[in-house]
Design an enzyme around this catalytic site. Structure first.
Site, mmCIF file in Angstrom:
data_model
loop_
_atom_site.group_PDB
_atom_site.id
_atom_site.type_symbol
_atom_site.label_atom_id
_atom_site.label_comp_id
_atom_site.label_asym_id
_atom_site.label_seq_id
_atom_site.Cartn_x
_atom_site.Cartn_y
_atom_site.Cartn_z
ATOM 1 N N ARG A 43 0.856 -1.186 0.000
ATOM 2 C CA ARG A 43 0.000 0.000 0.000
ATOM 3 C C ARG A 43 0.894 1.239 0.000
ATOM 4 N NH1 ARG A 43 -3.522 -2.764 -1.486
ATOM 5 N NH2 ARG A 43 -5.525 -3.184 -0.508
ATOM 6 N N HIS B 89 -1.101 0.462 -9.611
ATOM 7 C CA HIS B 89 -1.760 -0.501 -8.697
ATOM 8 C C HIS B 89 -2.324 -1.702 -9.488
ATOM 9 C CE1 HIS B 89 -3.856 -0.775 -4.534
ATOM 10 N NE2 HIS B 89 -3.739 -1.984 -5.055
HETATM 11 P P1 NAP Z 1 -1.630 -11.627 5.039
HETATM 12 O O1 NAP Z 1 -1.790 -13.022 4.591
HETATM 13 O O2 NAP Z 1 -2.504 -11.103 6.116
HETATM 14 O O3 NAP Z 1 -0.101 -11.481 5.492
HETATM 15 C C1 NAP Z 1 0.386 -10.359 6.147
HETATM 16 C C2 NAP Z 1 1.812 -10.617 6.613
HETATM 17 O O4 NAP Z 1 2.321 -9.399 7.186
HETATM 18 C C3 NAP Z 1 1.885 -11.698 7.701
HETATM 19 O O5 NAP Z 1 3.037 -12.484 7.510
HETATM 20 C C4 NAP Z 1 2.030 -10.876 8.989
HETATM 21 O O6 NAP Z 1 2.735 -11.545 10.007
HETATM 22 C C5 NAP Z 1 2.834 -9.688 8.489
HETATM 23 N N1 NAP Z 1 2.658 -8.522 9.363
HETATM 24 C C6 NAP Z 1 1.536 -7.787 9.555
HETATM 25 N N2 NAP Z 1 1.769 -6.810 10.456
HETATM 26 C C7 NAP Z 1 3.056 -6.946 10.841
HETATM 27 C C8 NAP Z 1 3.872 -6.245 11.743
HETATM 28 N N3 NAP Z 1 3.435 -5.208 12.462
HETATM 29 N N4 NAP Z 1 5.150 -6.662 11.886
HETATM 30 C C9 NAP Z 1 5.623 -7.728 11.188
HETATM 31 N N5 NAP Z 1 4.891 -8.427 10.293
HETATM 32 C C10 NAP Z 1 3.614 -8.035 10.143
HETATM 33 O O7 NAP Z 1 -1.760 -10.606 3.820
HETATM 34 P P2 NAP Z 1 -1.601 -10.928 2.247
HETATM 35 O O8 NAP Z 1 -2.777 -11.625 1.736
HETATM 36 O O9 NAP Z 1 -0.281 -11.564 2.056
HETATM 37 O O10 NAP Z 1 -1.617 -9.440 1.628
HETATM 38 C C11 NAP Z 1 -0.642 -8.476 1.957
HETATM 39 C C12 NAP Z 1 -0.990 -7.126 1.368
HETATM 40 O O11 NAP Z 1 -0.723 -7.093 -0.030
HETATM 41 C C13 NAP Z 1 -2.459 -6.722 1.439
HETATM 42 O O12 NAP Z 1 -2.796 -6.244 2.729
HETATM 43 C C14 NAP Z 1 -2.545 -5.639 0.390
HETATM 44 O O13 NAP Z 1 -2.314 -4.370 0.974
HETATM 45 C C15 NAP Z 1 -1.400 -5.952 -0.571
HETATM 46 N N6 NAP Z 1 -1.883 -6.271 -1.929
HETATM 47 C C16 NAP Z 1 -1.555 -5.443 -2.971
HETATM 48 C C17 NAP Z 1 -1.937 -5.744 -4.265
HETATM 49 C C18 NAP Z 1 -1.523 -4.912 -5.446
HETATM 50 O O14 NAP Z 1 -2.039 -5.088 -6.545
HETATM 51 N N7 NAP Z 1 -0.585 -4.024 -5.310
HETATM 52 C C19 NAP Z 1 -2.702 -6.900 -4.506
HETATM 53 C C20 NAP Z 1 -3.026 -7.724 -3.434
HETATM 54 C C21 NAP Z 1 -2.614 -7.402 -2.141
HETATM 55 P P3 NAP Z 1 2.111 -12.818 10.769
HETATM 56 O O15 NAP Z 1 1.910 -13.874 9.707
HETATM 57 O O16 NAP Z 1 3.159 -13.215 11.735
HETATM 58 O O17 NAP Z 1 0.831 -12.370 11.381
HETATM 59 C C1 GLV Z 2 -5.270 -5.075 -3.965
HETATM 60 O O1 GLV Z 2 -4.644 -4.094 -3.772
HETATM 61 C C2 GLV Z 2 -5.673 -5.985 -2.940
HETATM 62 O O2 GLV Z 2 -5.570 -5.653 -1.748
HETATM 63 O O3 GLV Z 2 -6.113 -7.108 -3.287
#
Ligand code: NAP
Ligand code: GLV
Length: 313
Positions: free
Chosen positions: A228, A276
């Site tokens: 983000r 994005h």
């Molecule tokens: P997720 O499964 O919830 O994973 C989040 C990871 O971040 C987990 O490993 C978590 O640790 C870690 N984390 C969170 N807060 C933390 C902190 N304070 N200190 C250390 N580690 C921390 O999320 P996801 O599905 O992988 O998605 C991640 C992000 O990608 C989304 O929130 C979104 O913003 C972004 N995204 C962007 C796009 C794009 O097109 N650019 C598309 C999709 C997603 P733990 O496992 O230990 O809890």
């Molecule tokens: C895109 O940014 C998502 O959070 O899936």
């Protein structure tokens, strides 16, 4: 499903049809916000990206909210978000794979010095060169080893890089070194030639990519932010690149989206900016998971992928 549940669809203007038709075929009565008239007292579920603040709190029968994105910061920014209702985020193998493709592609483009060969071709010159650094000696660190970060780490590891990840809790991913918690962040940063951010945006992670973090990266490190825009202090990044400490950055997300005209990122020679699109939710996968999720809820089953409101992700 007993009665036909009523769904309020919250997507940008012009995008409604992508979701409305498959959700309706799946047995749901769908009202597109801003297009269809609806009675707030009859809405059972909300589906979308970033609802107008206060809207969800005005739906007295709401049973659950489905995010069409993996990130749910757009919902939790609403101070009136009804936190007693399950907020279900989108988890999808294709989304994770496409994020990993984007991350790996930008690591590889820099590692294989694509710019150098593009310039050589423009000059019509046969300029061979070795890789500036061997692949196994090139260290890629992933901030966030969750659903998406883990796939990014695995794909980049499979290209032969030395990969590590930082998360809140310790992880065990083959061939990926795990750093955990705030106490290990500095040690993690100190060994990242590439830093890829895939964290959720929460109060703890806002502006985690700042001058202090950049100073801890090795000289010449390259930053990739696909999480983000709120994770990055943009002026600090530009200063760290212009000082020569960082070699450049790839940014897919921005503090203000669309990235405003005149923002220095648009024309910075060492920054690649994309709008994005690192991964875009596929309607077929998302509508399937929403239809299944609502059916499970209607049968009284616990929903999957519910956001932990205290952690914020
Ligand atoms: P997720 O499964 O919830 O994973 C989040 C990871 O971040 C987990 O490993 C978590 O640790 C870690 N984390 C969170 N807060 C933390 C902190 N304070 N200190 C250390 N580690 C921390 O999320 P996801 O599905 O992988 O998605 C991640 C992000 O990608 C989304 O929130 C979104 O913003 C972004 N995204 C962007 C796009 C794009 O097109 N650019 C598309 C999709 C997603 P733990 O496992 O230990 O809890
Ligand atoms: C895109 O940014 C998502 O959070 O899936």
């Amino acid at each position: 499903m007993s009665a036909q549940p009523n769904v309020l669809l919250l997507v940008p203007p012009g995008w409604g049809g992508l979701w409305q038709t498959p959700l309706s075929i799946g047995g749901l009565k769908v009202f597109a916000h801003g297009v269809d008239a609806f009675d707030p007292a009859t809405i059972d579920y909300a589906v979308g990206f970033r609802p107008p603040p206060g809207l969800l709190a005005s739906l007295p029968r709401l049973k659950a909210v489905f995010s069409l994105g993996a990130g749910v910061d757009g919902f939790l920014l609403d101070p009136q978000f009804p936190k007693h209702i399950p907020l279900i985020r989108f988890v999808d193998v294709t989304l994770s794979r496409e994020m990993a493709q984007y991350a790996a592609m930008h690591v590889l483009m820099q590692h294989r010095t694509v710019n150098f060969f593009e310039a050589a071709q423009r000059d019509g010159k046969w300029r061979q060169r070795m890789l500036p650094r061997a692949t196994e000696e090139t260290r890629v660190g992933i901030l966030g080893l969750g659903e998406i970060g883990t796939v990014c780490a695995e794909r980049i590891r499979d290209h032969g890089f030395s990969v590590s990840g930082w998360s809140r809790t310790r992880k065990h991913v083959d061939g990926v070194k795990s750093y955990a918690g705030a106490g290990e962040l500095d040690a993690f940063l100190a060994q990242c030639d590439f830093l890829v951010c895939v964290l959720p945006l929460t109060p703890d992670t806002r502006h985690i990519l700042n001058a202090a973090a950049f100073a801890k990266l090795p000289k010449g490190a390259y930053v990739i932010n696909i999480a983000r825009g709120g994770h990055l202090n943009e002026p600090d990044l530009i200063a760290a690149i212009d000082s020569g400490h960082l070699s450049g950055a790839t940014l897919d997300v921005f503090e203000t989206e669309p990235l405003p005209e005149g923002n220095p990122i648009w024309s910075h020679p060492k920054i690649i900016a994309t709008p994005h699109i690192a991964a875009i939710t596929h309607p077929s996968a998302a509508t399937r998971s929403i239809i299944d999720g609502i059916a499970a809820l209607e049968r009284g089953h616990a929903p999957k992928n519910v956001v932990d409101m205290t952690r914020g992700y």
